[in-house]
Design an enzyme around this catalytic site. Structure first.
Site, PDB file in Angstrom:
ATOM      1  N   ASP A 162       0.845  -1.197   0.000  1.00 58.95           N
ATOM      2  CA  ASP A 162       0.000   0.000   0.000  1.00 58.95           C
ATOM      3  C   ASP A 162       0.879   1.245   0.000  1.00 58.95           C
ATOM      4  O   ASP A 162       1.802   1.362   0.804  1.00 58.95           O
ATOM      5  CB  ASP A 162      -0.925   0.000   1.226  1.00 58.95           C
ATOM      6  N   TYR A 214       1.163   5.710  -0.537  1.00 58.78           N
ATOM      7  CA  TYR A 214       0.731   6.900   0.202  1.00 58.78           C
ATOM      8  C   TYR A 214       0.874   8.066  -0.772  1.00 58.78           C
ATOM      9  O   TYR A 214       1.506   9.058  -0.494  1.00 58.78           O
ATOM     10  CB  TYR A 214       1.689   7.025   1.396  1.00 58.78           C
ATOM     11  N   HIS A 255      -4.035  13.930   1.018  1.00 62.61           N
ATOM     12  CA  HIS A 255      -4.142  13.017   2.154  1.00 62.61           C
ATOM     13  C   HIS A 255      -2.870  13.067   2.991  1.00 62.61           C
ATOM     14  O   HIS A 255      -2.921  13.177   4.219  1.00 62.61           O
ATOM     15  CB  HIS A 255      -4.387  11.587   1.661  1.00 62.61           C
ATOM     16  N   ARG A 281       1.667  15.316  13.100  1.00 66.05           N
ATOM     17  CA  ARG A 281       2.972  15.915  13.412  1.00 66.05           C
ATOM     18  C   ARG A 281       2.984  17.436  13.375  1.00 66.05           C
ATOM     19  O   ARG A 281       4.016  18.048  13.615  1.00 66.05           O
ATOM     20  CB  ARG A 281       4.035  15.390  12.420  1.00 66.05           C
ATOM     21  N   GLU A 301     -10.276   4.007   3.997  1.00 69.32           N
ATOM     22  CA  GLU A 301      -9.414   4.788   3.106  1.00 69.32           C
ATOM     23  C   GLU A 301      -9.870   4.520   1.674  1.00 69.32           C
ATOM     24  O   GLU A 301      -9.877   3.373   1.232  1.00 69.32           O
ATOM     25  CB  GLU A 301      -7.937   4.425   3.302  1.00 69.32           C
ATOM     26  N   GLU A 330      -9.232   4.289  -1.955  1.00 70.44           N
ATOM     27  CA  GLU A 330      -8.039   4.108  -2.778  1.00 70.44           C
ATOM     28  C   GLU A 330      -8.402   3.381  -4.067  1.00 70.44           C
ATOM     29  O   GLU A 330      -9.460   2.775  -4.185  1.00 70.44           O
ATOM     30  CB  GLU A 330      -6.985   3.250  -2.040  1.00 70.44           C
ATOM     31  N   ASP A 385      -8.877   0.483   2.309  1.00 70.55           N
ATOM     32  CA  ASP A 385      -7.868   0.064   3.287  1.00 70.55           C
ATOM     33  C   ASP A 385      -8.397   0.412   4.691  1.00 70.55           C
ATOM     34  O   ASP A 385      -8.141   1.497   5.210  1.00 70.55           O
ATOM     35  CB  ASP A 385      -6.562   0.808   2.971  1.00 70.55           C
ATOM     36  N   ARG A 431      -7.305   4.006  13.445  1.00 74.30           N
ATOM     37  CA  ARG A 431      -6.442   5.177  13.646  1.00 74.30           C
ATOM     38  C   ARG A 431      -5.777   5.204  15.014  1.00 74.30           C
ATOM     39  O   ARG A 431      -4.666   5.728  15.166  1.00 74.30           O
ATOM     40  CB  ARG A 431      -7.252   6.460  13.474  1.00 74.30           C
ATOM     41  N   GLN A 435      -2.979   2.754  14.923  1.00 70.29           N
ATOM     42  CA  GLN A 435      -1.960   3.319  14.028  1.00 70.29           C
ATOM     43  C   GLN A 435      -1.125   4.400  14.716  1.00 70.29           C
ATOM     44  O   GLN A 435       0.109   4.412  14.612  1.00 70.29           O
ATOM     45  CB  GLN A 435      -2.660   3.903  12.794  1.00 70.29           C
ATOM     46  N   TYR A 488       2.910   3.350  14.830  1.00 67.07           N
ATOM     47  CA  TYR A 488       3.481   3.582  13.493  1.00 67.07           C
ATOM     48  C   TYR A 488       4.951   4.004  13.468  1.00 67.07           C
ATOM     49  O   TYR A 488       5.603   3.884  12.439  1.00 67.07           O
ATOM     50  CB  TYR A 488       2.618   4.563  12.693  1.00 67.07           C
ATOM     51  N   LYS A 527      -3.626  -1.793   9.966  1.00 68.42           N
ATOM     52  CA  LYS A 527      -4.047  -1.983   8.583  1.00 68.42           C
ATOM     53  C   LYS A 527      -4.217  -3.453   8.243  1.00 68.42           C
ATOM     54  O   LYS A 527      -4.360  -3.794   7.073  1.00 68.42           O
ATOM     55  CB  LYS A 527      -2.978  -1.396   7.650  1.00 68.42           C
ATOM     56  N   THR A 566      -8.670  -5.552   3.945  1.00 64.34           N
ATOM     57  CA  THR A 566      -8.643  -4.592   2.836  1.00 64.34           C
ATOM     58  C   THR A 566      -9.660  -5.106   1.834  1.00 64.34           C
ATOM     59  O   THR A 566      -9.555  -6.242   1.382  1.00 64.34           O
ATOM     60  CB  THR A 566      -7.235  -4.542   2.200  1.00 64.34           C
ATOM     61  N   THR A 606      -4.703   6.799   0.117  1.00 66.34           N
ATOM     62  CA  THR A 606      -5.977   7.513   0.129  1.00 66.34           C
ATOM     63  C   THR A 606      -5.958   8.671  -0.857  1.00 66.34           C
ATOM     64  O   THR A 606      -4.991   9.423  -0.930  1.00 66.34           O
ATOM     65  CB  THR A 606      -6.264   8.058   1.536  1.00 66.34           C
ATOM     66  N   GLU A 611      -9.845  12.489   7.901  1.00 68.57           N
ATOM     67  CA  GLU A 611      -9.722  13.821   7.298  1.00 68.57           C
ATOM     68  C   GLU A 611     -11.058  14.556   7.273  1.00 68.57           C
ATOM     69  O   GLU A 611     -11.113  15.756   7.529  1.00 68.57           O
ATOM     70  CB  GLU A 611      -9.181  13.705   5.871  1.00 68.57           C
TER      71      GLU A 611
HETATM   72 MN    MN Z   1      -3.899   3.048   2.822  1.00 68.20          MN
END
Ligand code: MN
Length: 416
Positions: free
Chosen positions: A129, A131, A136, A145, A202, A204, A234, A238, A241, A245, A254, A258, A345, A359
């Protein structure tokens, strides 16, 4: 932009049909308790490609059966020339004015779509997968962050990805159970093991690798070797994650499931909808540069319990699937027929164009006004669907839905 190719099968000519003759997507189906068979969607019917092959009416390979698996992988291994020849031969049997023998054969070797159950169209070899959605990545980076570190320094130079689990890929319609996982909220010192409270989707696309390769391939070779595309959800926890992560990226967040749409829309069917990637913000290294337009203009939407909550387009992807695949092989990584590459995403610049609840609700802080009230993350009993279609002159190349209903978490799996 091309026009509708008319078929003698009238249901394929309706302007709102997902599966006109221009599409001819590949899937796997069964009827009642019969065998799984490779099928091709046209209008409101599924053509039994396995049956046509076994009867010697339409064969992709004269030497060997490739559609008896029941997966499209053996067919995919034949390569782009064979894909194209098969599609042309099938089109000739289905177009307006096709001879009577062809029409009779298709009538015998096809079933009403409403009577069929759809299965995974390929044996998923491996799953990666990416990004590759600019909006996104900056939205999530800002939330996780802060705005000054939104995009990691590498992001504008290569498509970031992680190796996922082929074992977790399921076909549309499969029920999804809310996962358990290790969660830690900032106000607590120690983590807990509990059902995810921030379970998400997500939106995708997934690209399917046609022929195996062993060593680096160019962006052009990569594009040629993508057999087709599916919608891909996906599912993402959260809260799991956010805690897990760093430093190696997503893992259990994840790994629950899927979901992919059941029909592989071929690269050839999408050729009239090719479009360029967005403007480069930094020059790419030579081996990742765009050569020709390799993105696609595909309208995408997210549907929560029947209500559309987001609309975007696959043309927002900063890196095309071909660029993702070329980058994936750049270290010499071997690829297999049936490898699935999720794009990441796909969000647009506007709020209603965001492809995840994370989001759309800005981390749960800005609940979404829906017909069923104010909503943040997925609630038990929700049904989430992704829809997608490339829009032509008087026709559409649809993907069919990518749907999952979310069931409550199981009892504590480790309870004693
Ligand atoms: Mn994804």
């Amino acid at each position: 932009m091309t026009d509708l190719k008319r078929s003698w099968l009238e249901s394929a000519n309706a302007p709102d049909a997902d599966f006109p003759l221009n599409n001819l997507p590949y899937g796997v189906f069964s009827v009642e308790d019969g065998d799984l068979r490779c099928g091709v969607a046209l209008g409101d019917r599924i053509i039994d490609a396995t049956g046509l092959e076994a009867a010697g009416i339409l064969r992709a390979d004269l030497e060997a059966d490739v559609l008896d698996a029941p997966f499209w992988n053996d067919f995919m291994e034949l390569g782009p020339k064979a894909w194209s020849a098969y599609r042309a031969a099938l089109t000739a049997m289905l177009e307006e004015g096709a001879n009577e023998a062809a029409q009779d054969a298709i009538t015998i070797y096809s079933v009403p779509m409403g009577e069929a159950t759809l299965h995974l169209p390929i044996r998923v070899a491996e799953y990666t997968d990416f990004y590759a959605g600019r909006h996104h990545a900056s939205n999530v980076g800002t939330m996780f962050r802060g705005p000054e570190n939104a995009l990691p320094p590498n992001w504008l130079h290569m498509p970031i990805g992680y190796n996922g689990r082929a074992s977790s890929v399921v076909v549309s319609g499969t029920a999804i159970r809310r996962p358990w996982g290790q969660l830690k909220s900032p106000e607590h010192e120690t983590p807990i093991f509990a059902p995810s409270r921030r379970f998400d989707i997500e939106l995708e696309m997934g690209a399917i690798v046609g022929v195996a390769s062993n060593g680096p391939i160019s962006v052009d070779q990569a594009f040629e070797n993508i057999f087709g595309y599916v919608l891909l959800n996906d599912w993402s926890a959260r809260d799991i994650q956010a805690w897990e992560y760093q430093p190696l990226g997503p893992f259990q967040a994840k790994a629950t499931a899927t979901t992919i749409s059941p029909w592989i829309v071929t690269a050839e069917a999408l050729a009239p909808f090719r479009t360029a990637t967005p403007k480069r913000e930094r020059p790419l290294l030579a081996h990742l540069q765009d050569t020709t337009p390799m993105n696609h203009d595909i309208a995408l939407s997210v549907i929560l319990n029947g209500e559309t909550i987001a609309e975007t387009n696959a043309n927002e992807l900063y890196y095309s699937s071909a660029q993702q695949l070329a980058h994936h092989t750049s270290s010499g990584c071997p690829m297999r027929s049936g490898d699935l590459l999720g794009t990441g995403t796909i969000s647009g610049p506007e709020k209603h164009q965001r492809g995840s609840l994370l989001e759309l609700t800005w981390g749960g802080k800005e609940p979404l006004q829906t017909a069923s009230g104010l909503r943040t993350f997925i609630e038990d009993g929700d049904t989430l669907s992704l829809h997608g279609a490339a829009i032509g002159n008087g026709y559409r190349v649809g993907f069919g839905p990518c749907t999952g209903a979310v069931h409550p978490a199981a009892e504590d799996p480790f309870a004693t």
